[in-house]
Design a protein around this motif. Sequence first.
Motif: not given
Length: 344
Positions: A111, A114-116, A126-127, A147, A150, A171, A331-332
């Motif tokens: 992931v 989660f695009n942090i 993330d959602k 991460h 999440q 992480t 998404y990743s």
Amino acid sequence: MSEKKKKLSFLGRIIFFFNAVFAALLLLSYILPYAVPKSFPILSVLSLLVPVFIVINFFFLFFWILNVRKQFLLSFFVLIIGYSHVTSLYKISDTTTKPTENTISVMSYNVRLFNIYEWLKDESIDKKIVELVRSESPDIIAFQEFHRNQEPAFSFYPHKYVALKSQNKKTGQAIFSKFPIIHKGSLEFPNTPNNAIYIDIIKYGDTIRVYNLHLQSLHINPETEEFSQKNSERLLKRMANTFKMQQSQAELFEINRKNCNYKKIILGDFNNTQFSNVYKTIKGDMKDAFVEAGKGFGKTLDFSYFPMRIDFILADESFTVNTFKTFSEHYSDHFAIKSVISLD
């Protein structure tokens, strides 16, 4: 007229020369899984190009067929010899089977935190990842590059194992499960935040070990890398060193696997393709879920130049792979994969 037909033109001979070169490279690629990265690091780098060699040989095959030339036989026989390589690259149709009662659905997803760090210009990534997992509702999901922020978002899973290894302990890898976890552990890989974790569950009267494996990353971004001659040499050296690290990690993993007598499922991001020695070492006699029930290229990495499958679901021979799916949601830098398997 027929005599002229038999002879190749000067241009035809040049084309056939390049055909022979790429046929030879494809033949060489068939032994790459047996080339140990520590001994042949540059050969290991070639494993990344196997999809290119296959596609180019198909191009030559059709070129000669359309021109009604017997030269098509060269690529034809090379592709036939490597039939398993071709089918592991592309599946014309899936071979799904009707699941029995004793099924387990598993999912694997790198992931990318989660695009942090906002690699993708979408604040809701993330959602969206959480919603994708919720809607698919796999029995077990393995995250790479997880991460800790999440962790609460996956509270709909009653059981979990989150192993944070980075310097700031934010992480790492995670496994969420609908089944109780009776044992868990982590395999520490030296000098890297990458590692492998596992959980043991009891399902259908059997103890099953589920691994989440994240091997050493290449850390290459084709969109930003400068491919000058000097930098390309440095890049090749870096890739060769990465493959050597991956081999050491695979060997550490193999020790743990051999000491476990349970049925096993391996999920994860190998950061290497199905044509590599690392994949061959980890797979052993296990079933590759994509090969068993996948469709298309099974591309799992967002790479523009050619399809790369570096994320895998492997299952012991005692399992039947019923379905396999590669997700298209972007998404990743990886695409999620999911499989439903049955315990025979």
